[in-house]
Design a protein around this motif. Structure first.
Motif, PDB file in Angstrom:
ATOM      1  N   GLY A  66       0.960  -1.141   0.058  1.00 39.94           N
ATOM      2  CA  GLY A  66      -0.115  -0.043  -0.105  1.00 39.94           C
ATOM      3  C   GLY A  66       0.873   1.252  -0.044  1.00 39.94           C
ATOM      4  N   LEU A  67       0.210   2.469  -0.417  1.00 45.67           N
ATOM      5  CA  LEU A  67       1.044   3.707  -0.477  1.00 45.67           C
ATOM      6  C   LEU A  67       1.396   4.083   1.085  1.00 45.67           C
ATOM      7  CD1 LEU A  67      -1.151   5.607  -2.854  1.00 45.67           C
ATOM      8  CD2 LEU A  67       1.199   4.439  -3.337  1.00 45.67           C
ATOM      9  N   SER A  68       2.320   4.976   1.202  1.00 45.93           N
ATOM     10  CA  SER A  68       2.774   5.390   2.514  1.00 45.93           C
ATOM     11  C   SER A  68       1.633   5.984   3.097  1.00 45.93           C
ATOM     12  CB  SER A  68       3.552   6.579   2.152  1.00 45.93           C
ATOM     13  OG  SER A  68       4.232   6.809   3.420  1.00 45.93           O
ATOM     14  N   GLY A  69       1.505   5.802   4.480  1.00 41.30           N
ATOM     15  CA  GLY A  69       0.334   6.046   5.307  1.00 41.30           C
ATOM     16  C   GLY A  69      -0.905   5.304   5.321  1.00 41.30           C
ATOM     17  N   SER A  70      -0.884   4.115   4.530  1.00 36.73           N
ATOM     18  CA  SER A  70      -1.943   2.995   4.358  1.00 36.73           C
ATOM     19  C   SER A  70      -2.295   2.249   5.335  1.00 36.73           C
ATOM     20  CB  SER A  70      -1.986   2.501   3.035  1.00 36.73           C
ATOM     21  OG  SER A  70      -0.841   1.698   2.933  1.00 36.73           O
TER      22      SER A  70
HETATM   23  N1  LIG Z   1       1.300   7.200  16.837  1.00 40.59           N
HETATM   24  C1  LIG Z   1       0.630   7.609  15.789  1.00 40.59           C
HETATM   25  N2  LIG Z   1      -0.167   8.711  16.026  1.00 40.59           N
HETATM   26  C2  LIG Z   1      -1.029   9.311  15.137  1.00 40.59           C
HETATM   27  N3  LIG Z   1      -1.008   8.847  13.876  1.00 40.59           N
HETATM   28  C3  LIG Z   1      -0.296   7.804  13.665  1.00 40.59           C
HETATM   29  C4  LIG Z   1       0.645   7.419  14.569  1.00 40.59           C
HETATM   30  N4  LIG Z   1       1.028   6.004  13.942  1.00 40.59           N
HETATM   31  C5  LIG Z   1       0.479   6.092  12.749  1.00 40.59           C
HETATM   32  N5  LIG Z   1      -0.174   7.019  12.553  1.00 40.59           N
HETATM   33  C6  LIG Z   1      -1.102   7.476  11.399  1.00 40.59           C
HETATM   34  O1  LIG Z   1      -1.591   6.224  11.005  1.00 40.59           O
HETATM   35  C7  LIG Z   1      -1.577   6.044   9.527  1.00 40.59           C
HETATM   36  C8  LIG Z   1      -0.913   4.868   9.198  1.00 40.59           C
HETATM   37  O2  LIG Z   1       0.468   4.878   9.348  1.00 40.59           O
HETATM   38  P1  LIG Z   1       1.628   3.739   9.047  1.00 40.59           P
HETATM   39  O3  LIG Z   1       2.846   4.149   9.482  1.00 40.59           O
HETATM   40  O4  LIG Z   1       0.820   2.411   9.632  1.00 40.59           O
HETATM   41  O5  LIG Z   1       1.377   3.812   7.304  1.00 40.59           O
HETATM   42  P2  LIG Z   1       2.596   2.843   6.603  1.00 40.59           P
HETATM   43  O6  LIG Z   1       1.461   2.102   5.484  1.00 40.59           O
HETATM   44  O7  LIG Z   1       3.201   1.727   7.208  1.00 40.59           O
HETATM   45  O8  LIG Z   1       3.261   3.813   5.697  1.00 40.59           O
HETATM   46  P3  LIG Z   1       4.839   3.904   5.358  1.00 40.59           P
HETATM   47  O9  LIG Z   1       4.774   3.383   3.836  1.00 40.59           O
HETATM   48  O10 LIG Z   1       5.072   5.372   4.975  1.00 40.59           O
HETATM   49  O11 LIG Z   1       5.677   3.318   6.289  1.00 40.59           O
HETATM   50  C9  LIG Z   1      -0.930   7.409   8.949  1.00 40.59           C
HETATM   51  O12 LIG Z   1      -2.048   8.084   8.561  1.00 40.59           O
HETATM   52  C10 LIG Z   1      -0.251   7.851  10.257  1.00 40.59           C
HETATM   53  O13 LIG Z   1       0.062   9.058   9.945  1.00 40.59           O
END
Ligand SMILES: Nc1ncnc2c1ncn2[C@@H]1O[C@H](COP(=O)(O)OP(=O)(O)OP(=O)(O)O)[C@@H](O)[C@H]1O
Ligand SMILES: [Mg+2]
Length: 395
Positions: A66-70
């Motif tokens: 998934g994309l970043s932040g998904s």
């Molecule tokens: N501790 C936190 N407090 C607030 N929001 C959070 C926290 N941890 C994650 N998020 C939010 O949850 C969502 C998912 O984040 P996550 O890091 O799981 O995404 P990801 O798919 O692993 O992204 P990436 O590919 O950049 O690693 C994002 O919108 C992020 O901003």
């Protein structure tokens, strides 16, 4: 437990993870079908995961893309309870992770599940052996035993001879091998890998993917692998789950996902992949327009070819196992000379299997004089793949 339950190592039931104060309002908005960004604007709550349901098969590679932040990292961190879901439950071998006491949780992390991080997370003051053996040391295992076990996993990842080097002297690829060896040293059932290869340069990354596949097949561990990269997802995944805005959009085999993407988001992801790496021979093989048997006469074979306007025909035995290919020119010569069919059947054919990927047979297809014959598990002749069908599968 039923057999099916034994085959599922982790079951995710309706988990959601919301960050922020006003979570109830945010949940109500999500239930009403609002999207994540709208919910954030109104309530200040970040919906990292929303109503995730998954069944993760034992002994396979399960990829989350998934994309970043998904929400990928948030989700896998729930699997070893580094994160606690706001609601819903996760069953590990049928046991609800939220029910584990502190002691049970420690035990669970030491024996059942290990994590490999993108940033390697190695201890720079320890050498390779010291890093790999660390988890066993924490477990209280004797020095001799932990070093023996650590050496075993060091050699599994191809680092024998490097055990006394400082991790600071290693390249990125080698450091990540140390990360994998360390995770395997505990002999966990599940390996969580959060973008483990993203920091590596592309060639090293390809090698590491290949080695991970081989290692996983050898050890039969369950691997949960996170990536941004669809090529990597399709190369490694037995199953791929695609996430968007905290939700799971589709869970499928790479092949099914590329044949039937659930929506435009999934198609957009897939279109960035090389199709030859997901399409298998089964999808592009054709049935030969004619076959003859070893017991048929050359006259018959020649008639079959003329009637079908073919310059060659495939020869099979009475079990429909492929014997070879007969070119019409050779058949006519042999008939005129009174020789048997067996003298002129070409038996040195290029063959493949229905499950091979198009990418695997491309070099063979480029060289082959005749179409490639597809042979099933039962040794039966299933079909042929022509150069044209290989090329057209890539469009
Ligand atoms: N501790 C936190 N407090 C607030 N929001 C959070 C926290 N941890 C994650 N998020 C939010 O949850 C969502 C998912 O984040 P996550 O890091 O799981 O995404 P990801 O798919 O692993 O992204 P990436 O590919 O950049 O690693 C994002 O919108 C992020 O901003
Ligand atoms: Mg992440």
């Amino acid at each position: 437990m039923t057999n099916q339950e034994k085959d599922i190592i982790i079951e995710v039931q309706h988990i959601s993870k919301l960050y922020g104060m006003n979570r109830q309002d945010a949940a109500r908005m999500m239930e009403a079908g609002k999207d994540k960004s709208e919910v954030f604007k109104k309530t200040g709550v970040s919906v990292a995961l929303w109503d995730i349901n998954l069944k993760i098969p034992r002994g396979k590679i399960f990829v989350i893309i998934g994309l970043s932040g998904s929400g990928k990292s948030t989700l896998v961190r729930c699997f070893n309870r580094l994160n606690r879901p706001t609601s819903g439950s996760i069953l590990f071998e049928g046991r609800d992770l939220s029910s584990l006491s502190k002691r049970e949780l420690l035990e669970f992390r030491r024996t059942k599940i290990s994590m490999v991080f993108q940033s390697f997370g190695l201890m720079s003051h320890r050498d390779v052996l010291g890093n790999v053996a660390y988890g066993l040391e924490v477990k209280g295992i004797s020095r001799e035993e932990r070093e023996r076990k650590a050496m075993e996993t060091i050699s599994m990842v191809g680092l024998q001879g490097w055990e006394h080097q400082s991790c600071a002297n290693l390249s990125g690829g080698m450091r990540q091998r140390v990360g994998i060896a360390r995770a395997l040293a505990n002999d966990p059932e599940v390996l969580l890998m959060d973008e483990p290869f993203s920091a590596l340069d592309p060639l090293v990354r390809k090698d590491m993917q290949f080695e991970l596949l081989q290692l996983q097949r050898k050890l039969g561990k369950t691997v949960i692998f996170i990536t941004h990269d669809i090529d990597e997802a399709f190369k490694l995944g037995d199953t791929v789950a695609i996430m968007r805005d905290g939700k799971i959009i589709q869970v499928d085999t790479p092949e099914e996902m590329s044949a039937h993407p659930a929506d435009d988001y999934v198609s957009a992801f897939i279109n960035s992949a090389d199709k030859s790496k997901v399409v298998s021979v089964r999808n592009i093989m054709i049935t030969p327009s004619a076959i003859v048997r070893t017991t048929d006469s050359l006259d018959h074979a020649i008639r079959v070819m003329s009637k079908n306007a073919l310059s060659t025909v495939y020869v099979v035995d009475d079990q429909i196992k492929l014997v070879g290919i007969l070119p019409i020119r050779d058949a006519i010569q042999a008939r005129n000379a009174g020789s048997p069919m067996a003298d002129v059947v070409h038996t040195d054919l290029q063959t493949t299997t229905p499950d091979a990927l198009v990418a695997d047979i491309m070099p063979m297809a480029a060289e082959a004089v005749y179409p490639i014959a597809v042979i099933g598990d039962d040794q039966q002749f299933k079909g042929i793949v022509t150069k044209a069908s290989v090329l057209s599968s890539l469009i």
